[in-house]
Design a protein around this motif. Structure first.
Motif, PDB file in Angstrom:
ATOM      1  N   ALA A 258       0.832  -1.211   0.000  1.00 14.71           N
ATOM      2  CA  ALA A 258       0.000   0.000   0.000  1.00 14.71           C
ATOM      3  C   ALA A 258       0.862   1.254   0.000  1.00 14.71           C
ATOM      4  CB  ALA A 258      -0.931  -0.009   1.206  1.00 14.71           C
ATOM      5  N   ILE A 259       1.958   1.235   0.745  1.00 13.43           N
ATOM      6  CA  ILE A 259       2.864   2.390   0.747  1.00 13.43           C
ATOM      7  C   ILE A 259       3.437   2.609  -0.642  1.00 13.43           C
ATOM      8  CG2 ILE A 259       5.118   3.200   1.587  1.00 13.43           C
ATOM      9  CD1 ILE A 259       4.436   1.858   4.274  1.00 13.43           C
ATOM     10  N   LEU A 260       3.894   1.522  -1.266  1.00 10.82           N
ATOM     11  CA  LEU A 260       4.460   1.625  -2.609  1.00 10.82           C
ATOM     12  C   LEU A 260       3.437   2.152  -3.607  1.00 10.82           C
ATOM     13  CD1 LEU A 260       6.805   1.048  -4.589  1.00 10.82           C
ATOM     14  CD2 LEU A 260       5.888  -1.271  -4.824  1.00 10.82           C
ATOM     15  N   ALA A 308       9.008   9.763 -14.926  1.00  9.51           N
ATOM     16  CA  ALA A 308       9.830  10.831 -14.340  1.00  9.51           C
ATOM     17  C   ALA A 308       9.403  11.118 -12.903  1.00  9.51           C
ATOM     18  CB  ALA A 308       9.718  12.096 -15.188  1.00  9.51           C
ATOM     19  N   GLY A 309       8.085  11.124 -12.655  1.00  8.86           N
ATOM     20  CA  GLY A 309       7.592  11.390 -11.310  1.00  8.86           C
ATOM     21  C   GLY A 309       8.060  10.355 -10.303  1.00  8.86           C
ATOM     22  N   LEU A 310       7.888   9.071 -10.663  1.00  4.74           N
ATOM     23  CA  LEU A 310       8.319   8.030  -9.732  1.00  4.74           C
ATOM     24  C   LEU A 310       9.839   7.950  -9.652  1.00  4.74           C
ATOM     25  CD1 LEU A 310       7.097   5.915  -7.834  1.00  4.74           C
ATOM     26  CD2 LEU A 310       7.528   4.209  -9.607  1.00  4.74           C
ATOM     27  N   GLY A 311      10.524   8.218 -10.778  1.00  5.80           N
ATOM     28  CA  GLY A 311      11.984   8.211 -10.766  1.00  5.80           C
ATOM     29  C   GLY A 311      12.541   9.255  -9.812  1.00  5.80           C
ATOM     30  N   LEU A 336      12.147   2.163  -6.862  1.00  8.67           N
ATOM     31  CA  LEU A 336      12.733   2.167  -8.201  1.00  8.67           C
ATOM     32  C   LEU A 336      12.583   0.821  -8.901  1.00  8.67           C
ATOM     33  CD1 LEU A 336      15.954   4.316  -7.653  1.00  8.67           C
ATOM     34  CD2 LEU A 336      13.809   4.982  -8.761  1.00  8.67           C
ATOM     35  N   LEU A 337      12.321  -0.243  -8.146  1.00  7.11           N
ATOM     36  CA  LEU A 337      12.081  -1.545  -8.770  1.00  7.11           C
ATOM     37  C   LEU A 337      10.777  -1.533  -9.584  1.00  7.11           C
ATOM     38  CD1 LEU A 337      13.039  -4.046  -5.907  1.00  7.11           C
ATOM     39  CD2 LEU A 337      14.357  -3.502  -7.970  1.00  7.11           C
TER      40      LEU A 337
END
Length: 437
Positions: A258-260, A308-311, A336-337
């Motif tokens: 859930a956090i991810l 880009a946002g998650l990176g 990042l995985l």
């Protein structure tokens, strides 16, 4: 001279489009900051397991909120977009539909609780979270939807920011003075959503007389039920992963997941503002988006912004793992995985909105159902084949890639098949031959 006048009109239209998108994006940016504060507070104020239970219950409430009203918010939105004087009439219809749908919502909620939450979460906490999503936050969303339909995007942005701010204040207050229990937070969450809904309705809902006209509603029932079905299926396939992780891995694994996924959700906020503009443009100009270079250009832009946002977020957490708190730090190495998950996930949502804009809600529901079934099957296989957290999180990239391929192929096939004759004719012309060029 005539060409110059046409060019000026197009420029004005583009400037208005940019202005409206900026208003929507402003709401998303404000919500992004507040959502981050809210998320950090709750993710660290609750234990990881309790956060997983809360997030999964909230996801269940979102699914159930799409049953409420039987999808009549769709005719209300269409009326707000093209026939504003009927907003009061269709609002009355939505209220009646919502009341009639409540027994079905209650039965579905009981089924979810018995299947997934019994023994893990008290029924009182579950009911409070579901009430917050189904009644209060959904009411706020309706106010935003109607204002967006009326072209009052700034008001919609203000409502979203205010609602997110109220929830963020409740979360911070819970961390500072609460006892850290899931039950107390569930009650505080319901109260915060009630305040936000009351503010939105009182301050920003259009003032029109409520008039019941059943004949108008009956003419729209197919569209309503199709939209409700599509949205239930969409949110079920979108949130089903949380339920599956909870049932197969338990609250602790559900909390990490859930956090991810909450971090991934943050990348979707600017995309959803963009989707709103796309839907309105397609409703008003159905022949738009017929060229493949435009389609793939938009898809590439959505993917690039999402990655880009998650990176960026993953990079910050890689360098500063505890930047968002000790509980979030447990999921920091995993961010990042899942780098490409938001791209494929946001694209599936974008493609679903295209079919809604074209009015093909039945086909939309079928495509989402297929995507949801594939997602459930692949996730079960992935969780059982690779129980190590790092491996199955990385495997989510391939899972969502498959979902995007299925969604894109089916969506554009249906999109072209259902294109109006003018659009199909325009597609056969060269750019130089198309009207207005």
């Amino acid at each position: 001279m005539q060409r110059f006048a046409v060019w000026i009109e197009r420029l004005k239209g583009n400037l208005n489009l940019v202005r409206d998108y900026a208003s929507l994006l402003g709401g998303s940016a404000g919500r992004l900051v507040l959502s981050l504060a809210y998320f950090v507070s709750i993710a660290n104020g609750l234990s990881v397991g309790d956060f997983g239970l809360f997030a999964t219950a909230s996801a269940t409430g979102i699914v159930l909120s799409r049953i409420a009203g039987f999808g009549f918010v769709s005719p209300l939105y269409r009326v707000a977009t093209v026939r504003r004087r009927l907003v009061g009439t269709y609002t009355a219809g939505l209220i009646v539909a919502f009341i009639l749908s409540l027994p079905l919502v209650a039965i579905a909620a009981a089924g979810f609780y018995v299947t997934f939450f019994k023994g893990e979460m008290s029924i009182g906490a579950f009911a409070a979270v579901v009430l917050a999503e189904v009644v209060f936050w959904r009411a706020l969303e309706v106010v935003v939807i109607v204002n967006n339909g009326l072209g009052r995007f700034m008001r919609g942005a203000i409502i979203v920011i205010a609602g997110s701010a109220i929830r963020a204040v409740a979360a911070v207050g819970f961390v500072m003075i609460g006892d850290g229990s899931l039950v107390q937070w569930a009650l505080a969450y319901a109260g915060a959503n009630a305040v936000a809904a009351g503010f939105a309705v009182i301050a920003y809902y259009p003032r029109q007389r409520l008039r019941l006209r059943p004949a108008l509603y009956l003419a729209r029932w197919r569209d309503s039920v199709s939209v409700a079905s599509a949205e239930i299926i969409f949110y079920l396939q979108s949130e089903l992963d949380k339920l599956l992780v909870l049932s197969l891995g338990g609250p602790q694994m559900a909390g990490i997941y859930a956090i991810l996924m909450r971090l991934i959700d943050l990348t979707a906020l600017p995309i959803r503002s963009f989707n709103t503009m796309i839907v309105q443009k397609l409703m008003r100009t159905p022949e738009w988006l017929t060229q493949w270079r435009i389609r793939w250009g938009i898809e590439a832009a959505v993917a690039a912004v999402s990655v880009a946002g998650l990176g960026f977020l993953g990079g910050v957490l890689h360098v500063f793992p505890t930047a968002l708190g000790k509980n979030v730090a447990e999921a920091a190495p995993l961010v990042l995985l899942a780098l490409f998950v938001p791209a494929f996930r946001n694209l599936v949502e974008y493609e679903s909105e295209l079919l809604y804009a074209r009015g093909r809600t039945g086909i939309r529901a079928m495509i989402l159902a297929v995507v949801g079934l594939i997602k459930a099957a692949l996730l079960i296989v992935l969780l059982r084949a690779a129980p190590q957290t790092e491996i199955w999180i990385f495997g989510l990239n391939g899972l969502f890639l498959v979902l995007w391929i299925v969604s894109a192929a089916a969506t554009y096939a249906a999109f072209d098949w259902t294109a109006p004759p003018a659009a199909r004719s325009a597609r056969r012309l060269t750019p130089a031959q198309q009207p207005g060029e």
